[in-house]
Write an enzyme that holds these catalytic residues in place. Structure first.
Site, PDB file in Angstrom:
ATOM      1  N   TYR A 119       0.700  -1.098  -0.023  1.00 19.91           N
ATOM      2  CA  TYR A 119      -0.009  -0.057  -0.055  1.00 19.91           C
ATOM      3  C   TYR A 119       0.719   1.279  -0.021  1.00 19.91           C
ATOM      4  O   TYR A 119       0.117   2.232  -0.274  1.00 19.91           O
ATOM      5  CB  TYR A 119      -0.953   0.004   1.268  1.00 19.91           C
ATOM      6  CG  TYR A 119      -2.131  -1.047   0.941  1.00 19.91           C
ATOM      7  CD1 TYR A 119      -1.985  -2.203   0.499  1.00 19.91           C
ATOM      8  CD2 TYR A 119      -3.380  -0.395   1.323  1.00 19.91           C
ATOM      9  CE1 TYR A 119      -2.944  -3.007   0.220  1.00 19.91           C
ATOM     10  CE2 TYR A 119      -4.430  -1.528   0.860  1.00 19.91           C
ATOM     11  CZ  TYR A 119      -4.241  -2.535   0.592  1.00 19.91           C
ATOM     12  OH  TYR A 119      -5.284  -3.529   0.239  1.00 19.91           O
ATOM     13  N   LYS A 166       2.658 -15.083   5.506  1.00 19.75           N
ATOM     14  CA  LYS A 166       3.034 -16.105   4.225  1.00 19.75           C
ATOM     15  C   LYS A 166       4.475 -16.163   4.204  1.00 19.75           C
ATOM     16  O   LYS A 166       5.092 -15.921   3.003  1.00 19.75           O
ATOM     17  CB  LYS A 166       2.263 -15.785   3.101  1.00 19.75           C
ATOM     18  CG  LYS A 166       2.519 -16.874   2.052  1.00 19.75           C
ATOM     19  CD  LYS A 166       1.338 -17.953   2.129  1.00 19.75           C
ATOM     20  CE  LYS A 166       1.482 -19.119   1.132  1.00 19.75           C
ATOM     21  NZ  LYS A 166       0.774 -20.122   1.137  1.00 19.75           N
ATOM     22  N   ASP A 199      -3.522 -18.031   3.466  1.00 21.33           N
ATOM     23  CA  ASP A 199      -4.316 -18.674   2.550  1.00 21.33           C
ATOM     24  C   ASP A 199      -5.075 -19.710   3.590  1.00 21.33           C
ATOM     25  O   ASP A 199      -6.526 -19.954   3.414  1.00 21.33           O
ATOM     26  CB  ASP A 199      -3.844 -19.478   1.466  1.00 21.33           C
ATOM     27  CG  ASP A 199      -2.487 -20.072   1.925  1.00 21.33           C
ATOM     28  OD1 ASP A 199      -1.988 -19.802   3.036  1.00 21.33           O
ATOM     29  OD2 ASP A 199      -1.998 -20.914   1.132  1.00 21.33           O
ATOM     30  N   ASP A 223      -6.579  -6.112   4.693  1.00 20.33           N
ATOM     31  CA  ASP A 223      -7.538  -5.651   3.759  1.00 20.33           C
ATOM     32  C   ASP A 223      -8.525  -6.644   3.184  1.00 20.33           C
ATOM     33  O   ASP A 223      -9.602  -6.512   3.559  1.00 20.33           O
ATOM     34  CB  ASP A 223      -6.895  -4.746   2.508  1.00 20.33           C
ATOM     35  CG  ASP A 223      -8.016  -3.997   2.115  1.00 20.33           C
ATOM     36  OD1 ASP A 223      -8.999  -3.617   2.540  1.00 20.33           O
ATOM     37  OD2 ASP A 223      -7.619  -3.189   1.111  1.00 20.33           O
ATOM     38  N   ASP A 227     -12.660  -7.940   4.784  1.00 19.89           N
ATOM     39  CA  ASP A 227     -14.040  -7.852   4.093  1.00 19.89           C
ATOM     40  C   ASP A 227     -14.402  -9.326   4.127  1.00 19.89           C
ATOM     41  O   ASP A 227     -15.532  -9.522   4.090  1.00 19.89           O
ATOM     42  CB  ASP A 227     -13.760  -7.646   2.621  1.00 19.89           C
ATOM     43  CG  ASP A 227     -13.997  -6.070   2.444  1.00 19.89           C
ATOM     44  OD1 ASP A 227     -13.702  -5.317   3.416  1.00 19.89           O
ATOM     45  OD2 ASP A 227     -14.179  -5.692   1.227  1.00 19.89           O
TER      46      ASP A 227
END
Ligand code: NAD
Length: 330
Positions: A119, A166, A199, A223, A227
């Site tokens: 970002y 990860k 994941d 982010d 959601d």
């Protein structure tokens, strides 16, 4: 006396923010509420190419907290920086904290680093067919977000923090984030720590959201996972968010200005009201925060006097009045 600046913003912001301030004025009369103008309506009114001015930023910085309604950012390369990004940078709000709560379904607080990662927007088109982006993770950035998450978990007596990364693939960036978080974790033996790949976390959240308690993760993963959590809650209209820095804090609902329903008086005010409850917690008004949160969740789950997005036919004002009535009847 605590000072709270509030931004109505755009679209449904003009409907959901005033009803929230009305509740807060009754619930916590010792707070002073100060209006701050920002957003697309402000830009149109002033004719300037900015969504939030210097004066508003100074006012926001002088308050103990800011409650922000949704704001629109016009698209296009010459459009000004969004109100959220401007406030995050000006007030150095490095922690994004999102509680996702719905009785019997989910009770997770997601703590997301707010300033680094992909970002940063460091990207290059190095040839016609190749674009690259730079992922920035620092020890300082990882340390302060980990300290925030563990401090919060310990204070709120939350049993477990799940560090999501990860590091098997992004050995340097996720590796640094992971090792810094684990260093901080060792200082909080009262809080259990687990690690999970992003994941796996996405799958586990869908299959078994109740196994999570506090999630600590980087900007981009946070982010996306937030959601996903909003999806588990069941409505974007029910999710609040806090942006916290060393000296300042800003609270908002995660939804936007909903231009499709703006002006109709049917927007769900629960997201911004739950954001106000987070703000009261932050300011130390924990009893009032709990009353506000409990009353809101009761109205939402019992589906009495709720707005059309939750299957009811109440207006924004009627739903807010019902929440206030529950608080006062207690
Ligand atoms: P949105 O969240 O505004 O709307 C998505 C859908 O959810 C719409 O159908 C809308 O009617 C519904 N919805 C959203 N909030 C609701 C509520 N409280 N009650 C009932 N229904 C609700 O997302 P969008 O349409 O992608 O964005 C609209 C504008 O909002 C854009 O200009 C965008 O930049 C802005 N935005 C601002 C913020 C913010 O200020 N934090 C966040 C997201 C989007």
């Amino acid at each position: 006396m605590a000072k709270v600046g509030y931004i109505e913003g755009d679209g449904i912001g003009h409907e959901i923010v005033p009803v929230t301030i009305e509740i807060l004025e009754k619930l916590v009369p010792q707070i002073e509420f100060i209006p701050i103008e920002a957003g697309l309506d402000y830009m149109k009114k002033t004719g300037k190419n900015i969504l939030i001015g210097e004066e508003a930023l100074e006012l926001a910085a002088s308050c103990d907290a800011v409650l922000k309604g949704p704001t629109e950012t016009p698209p296009g390369p010459r459009s000004p920086k969004s109100v959220v990004v401007t406030l995050r940078q000006a007030l150095d709000l490095y922690a994004n904290v999102r509680p996702f709560q719905y009785p019997e379904k989910i009770d997770v607080i997601l703590v997301r680093e707010n300033t680094e990662d992909l970002y940063k927007g460091i990207e290059y088109r190095i040839s016609r067919g190749v674009a690259i982006g730079v992922r920035v993770i620092t020890r300082e950035g990882s340390q302060r977000i980990a300290e925030y998450a563990y401090e919060m978990a310990s204070r709120m007596k939350r049993r477990k923090v799940t560090i999501i990364h990860k590091a098997t693939v992004m050995k340097e960036t996720c590796g640094l984030f992971r090792e810094t978080c684990l260093e901080i974790a060792s200082l909080y033996p009262e809080v259990e720590t687990e690690e999970m790949h992003v994941d796996t976390a996405a799958m586990e959240l869908v299959l078994n959201p109740k196994r999570f308690n506090v999630i600590l993760t980087t900007n981009m993963f946070g982010d996306i996972l937030s959601d996903l959590c909003a999806g588990i809650v069941g409505s974007i209209g029910l999710c609040p968010s806090a942006n916290i820095g060393e000296k300042h804090a800003m609270f908002e609902a995660i939804h936007g200005s909903a231009p499709d329903i703006a002006g109709k008086g049917i927007a769900n005010p629960a997201g911004i009201i739950l954001a106000a409850a987070l703000m009261l917690d932050h300011l130390g008004y924990t009893t009032q925060a709990k009353k506000l949160r409990d009353a809101t969740l009761k109205v939402v789950t019992e589906k009495v006097k709720v707005t059309p997005d939750l299957g009811g036919n109440a207006t924004t004002k009627e739903m807010a009045e019902e929440i206030l009535r529950r608080i006062m009847d207690e």
